[in-house]
Scaffold this motif. Structure first.
Motif, PDB file in Angstrom:
ATOM      1  N   ARG A  68       0.836  -1.194   0.000  1.00 55.71           N
ATOM      2  CA  ARG A  68       0.000   0.000   0.000  1.00 55.71           C
ATOM      3  C   ARG A  68       0.878   1.254   0.000  1.00 55.71           C
ATOM      4  NH1 ARG A  68      -4.249  -0.249   4.568  1.00 55.71           N
ATOM      5  NH2 ARG A  68      -5.430   1.085   3.183  1.00 55.71           N
ATOM      6  N   GLY A  69       0.343   2.331  -0.600  1.00 58.21           N
ATOM      7  CA  GLY A  69       1.037   3.609  -0.579  1.00 58.21           C
ATOM      8  C   GLY A  69       2.188   3.718  -1.564  1.00 58.21           C
ATOM      9  N   THR A  70       2.214   2.870  -2.583  1.00 58.57           N
ATOM     10  CA  THR A  70       3.303   2.883  -3.565  1.00 58.57           C
ATOM     11  C   THR A  70       2.751   3.205  -4.954  1.00 58.57           C
ATOM     12  OG1 THR A  70       3.027   0.523  -4.063  1.00 58.57           O
ATOM     13  CG2 THR A  70       4.567   1.103  -2.277  1.00 58.57           C
ATOM     14  N   ASP A  71       3.662   3.488  -5.891  1.00 59.62           N
ATOM     15  CA  ASP A  71       3.261   3.692  -7.282  1.00 59.62           C
ATOM     16  C   ASP A  71       2.563   2.446  -7.824  1.00 59.62           C
ATOM     17  OD1 ASP A  71       4.291   6.277  -7.494  1.00 59.62           O
ATOM     18  OD2 ASP A  71       6.249   5.582  -8.194  1.00 59.62           O
ATOM     19  N   TRP A 106      -7.227  12.900   3.146  1.00 61.60           N
ATOM     20  CA  TRP A 106      -5.964  12.204   3.417  1.00 61.60           C
ATOM     21  C   TRP A 106      -5.966  11.564   4.798  1.00 61.60           C
ATOM     22  CZ3 TRP A 106      -6.273  17.535   2.612  1.00 61.60           C
ATOM     23  CH2 TRP A 106      -6.178  17.925   1.278  1.00 61.60           C
ATOM     24  N   GLU A 107      -7.125  11.422   5.421  1.00 58.73           N
ATOM     25  CA  GLU A 107      -7.219  10.937   6.798  1.00 58.73           C
ATOM     26  C   GLU A 107      -6.530   9.584   6.982  1.00 58.73           C
ATOM     27  OE1 GLU A 107     -10.710   9.591   9.793  1.00 58.73           O
ATOM     28  OE2 GLU A 107     -10.984  11.491   8.755  1.00 58.73           O
ATOM     29  N   ASN A 108      -6.709   8.678   6.038  1.00 58.53           N
ATOM     30  CA  ASN A 108      -6.045   7.379   6.134  1.00 58.53           C
ATOM     31  C   ASN A 108      -5.935   6.762   4.733  1.00 58.53           C
ATOM     32  OD1 ASN A 108      -8.502   5.831   5.574  1.00 58.53           O
ATOM     33  ND2 ASN A 108      -9.132   6.426   7.639  1.00 58.53           N
ATOM     34  N   GLN A 109      -5.160   5.693   4.633  1.00 57.88           N
ATOM     35  CA  GLN A 109      -4.937   5.069   3.325  1.00 57.88           C
ATOM     36  C   GLN A 109      -6.220   4.498   2.735  1.00 57.88           C
ATOM     37  OE1 GLN A 109      -1.631   2.323   3.947  1.00 57.88           O
ATOM     38  NE2 GLN A 109      -0.374   3.671   2.679  1.00 57.88           N
ATOM     39  N   ASN A 110      -7.094   3.958   3.578  1.00 58.17           N
ATOM     40  CA  ASN A 110      -8.350   3.402   3.068  1.00 58.17           C
ATOM     41  C   ASN A 110      -9.137   4.459   2.316  1.00 58.17           C
ATOM     42  OD1 ASN A 110      -7.563   1.162   4.494  1.00 58.17           O
ATOM     43  ND2 ASN A 110      -9.206   1.239   5.981  1.00 58.17           N
ATOM     44  N   MET A 111      -9.269   5.626   2.916  1.00 64.08           N
ATOM     45  CA  MET A 111     -10.037   6.699   2.301  1.00 64.08           C
ATOM     46  C   MET A 111      -9.393   7.133   0.982  1.00 64.08           C
ATOM     47  SD  MET A 111     -11.348  10.278   3.943  1.00 64.08           S
ATOM     48  CE  MET A 111     -12.071   9.430   5.329  1.00 64.08           C
ATOM     49  N   MET A 112      -8.069   7.255   0.980  1.00 54.40           N
ATOM     50  CA  MET A 112      -7.388   7.670  -0.241  1.00 54.40           C
ATOM     51  C   MET A 112      -7.557   6.618  -1.340  1.00 54.40           C
ATOM     52  SD  MET A 112      -3.951   9.687   0.998  1.00 54.40           S
ATOM     53  CE  MET A 112      -3.362   8.530   2.219  1.00 54.40           C
ATOM     54  N   GLU A 113      -7.484   5.343  -0.978  1.00 51.75           N
ATOM     55  CA  GLU A 113      -7.669   4.270  -1.971  1.00 51.75           C
ATOM     56  C   GLU A 113      -9.082   4.305  -2.550  1.00 51.75           C
ATOM     57  OE1 GLU A 113      -4.406   1.257   0.061  1.00 51.75           O
ATOM     58  OE2 GLU A 113      -6.542   0.849   0.339  1.00 51.75           O
ATOM     59  N   GLN A 114     -10.061   4.567  -1.715  1.00 55.78           N
ATOM     60  CA  GLN A 114     -11.441   4.642  -2.187  1.00 55.78           C
ATOM     61  C   GLN A 114     -11.636   5.841  -3.111  1.00 55.78           C
ATOM     62  OE1 GLN A 114     -13.523   4.521   1.537  1.00 55.78           O
ATOM     63  NE2 GLN A 114     -12.976   2.386   1.883  1.00 55.78           N
ATOM     64  N   TYR A 147      -0.850   9.946  -1.097  1.00 58.15           N
ATOM     65  CA  TYR A 147      -0.921   8.492  -0.938  1.00 58.15           C
ATOM     66  C   TYR A 147       0.439   7.845  -1.181  1.00 58.15           C
ATOM     67  CZ  TYR A 147      -2.320   3.635  -1.775  1.00 58.15           C
ATOM     68  OH  TYR A 147      -2.426   2.262  -1.725  1.00 58.15           O
ATOM     69  N   ARG A 148       1.145   8.311  -2.194  1.00 60.86           N
ATOM     70  CA  ARG A 148       2.453   7.736  -2.526  1.00 60.86           C
ATOM     71  C   ARG A 148       3.588   8.346  -1.723  1.00 60.86           C
ATOM     72  NH1 ARG A 148       2.280   8.395  -8.931  1.00 60.86           N
ATOM     73  NH2 ARG A 148       2.500  10.497  -8.161  1.00 60.86           N
ATOM     74  N   GLY A 149       3.274   9.372  -0.914  1.00 61.30           N
ATOM     75  CA  GLY A 149       4.305  10.002  -0.096  1.00 61.30           C
ATOM     76  C   GLY A 149       5.119  11.046  -0.834  1.00 61.30           C
ATOM     77  N   ALA A 150       4.679  11.452  -2.021  1.00 67.75           N
ATOM     78  CA  ALA A 150       5.425  12.434  -2.812  1.00 67.75           C
ATOM     79  C   ALA A 150       5.101  13.866  -2.412  1.00 67.75           C
ATOM     80  CB  ALA A 150       5.133  12.230  -4.298  1.00 67.75           C
TER      81      ALA A 150
END
Length: 172
Positions: A68-71, A106-114, A147-150
């Motif tokens: 998770r969180g990668t390109d 950006w609250e959490n990865q789940n939200m960003m993925e959705q 999400y990707r940390g950029a």
């Protein structure tokens, strides 16, 4: 710390409830309008309920074959959303549901993925207008770099503010 965890759990619960309501509403709408799912081979073999079960874990996280969180995760979500995009035909409802998370996407990865998944669905959907496709692209743009940390959240806030403005215009 406990308070933040309760808040995140509450937000996730609300999102899951919105997805269930969206599915129920779509089922009723398609029965009333008599729309058939025979136009597209993906639509003929899958329902929204099946797709959501295939794509998301019970906790709301996206089922990924990569970290998770990668390109690579972004690419995987994007491709799966493109496969699923024409299963969904009630684009205004998706936009309204996703707009509920614009206060802090950006609250959490789940939200960003959705947001990435449903934004890609809107952007590539044959039922979406040009204005709706633009909003779908912006949903993805607002979260993909964080999400990707950029990018930091502070860097992405301007994009979120512009998206909120576009959604407001879309509603009018």
């Amino acid at each position: 710390m406990e308070n933040k965890k309760d808040k995140k759990t509450g937000c996730l619960g609300v999102f899951i409830i919105l997805i269930v309501l969206f599915i129920a509403m779509y089922s009723c709408t398609s029965k009333l309008t008599g729309k058939s799912n025979k136009e597209d081979p993906v639509q003929a073999t899958a329902t929204k309920e099946d797709t959501i079960a295939l794509r998301f874990n019970e906790d709301g996280s996206f089922k990924l074959d990569t970290d998770r969180g990668t390109d690579e995760a972004m690419t995987e979500i994007y491709h799966k959303a493109k496969e699923d995009c024409n299963i969904y035909d009630n684009i205004p409802t998706i936009i309204e549901n996703m707009n509920n998370y614009m206060y802090n996407p950006w609250e959490n990865q789940n939200m960003m993925e959705q947001l990435i998944y449903f934004g890609t669905i809107i952007d590539n959907n044959k039922y979406a207008s040009d204005k709706e496709k633009y909003i779908g692209r912006k949903f993805v743009t607002v979260v993909k770099y964080v999400y990707r940390g950029a990018e930091s959240v502070e860097d992405a806030t301007l994009g979120r503010n512009l998206l909120v403005k576009k959604i407001k215009e879309y509603r009018e």
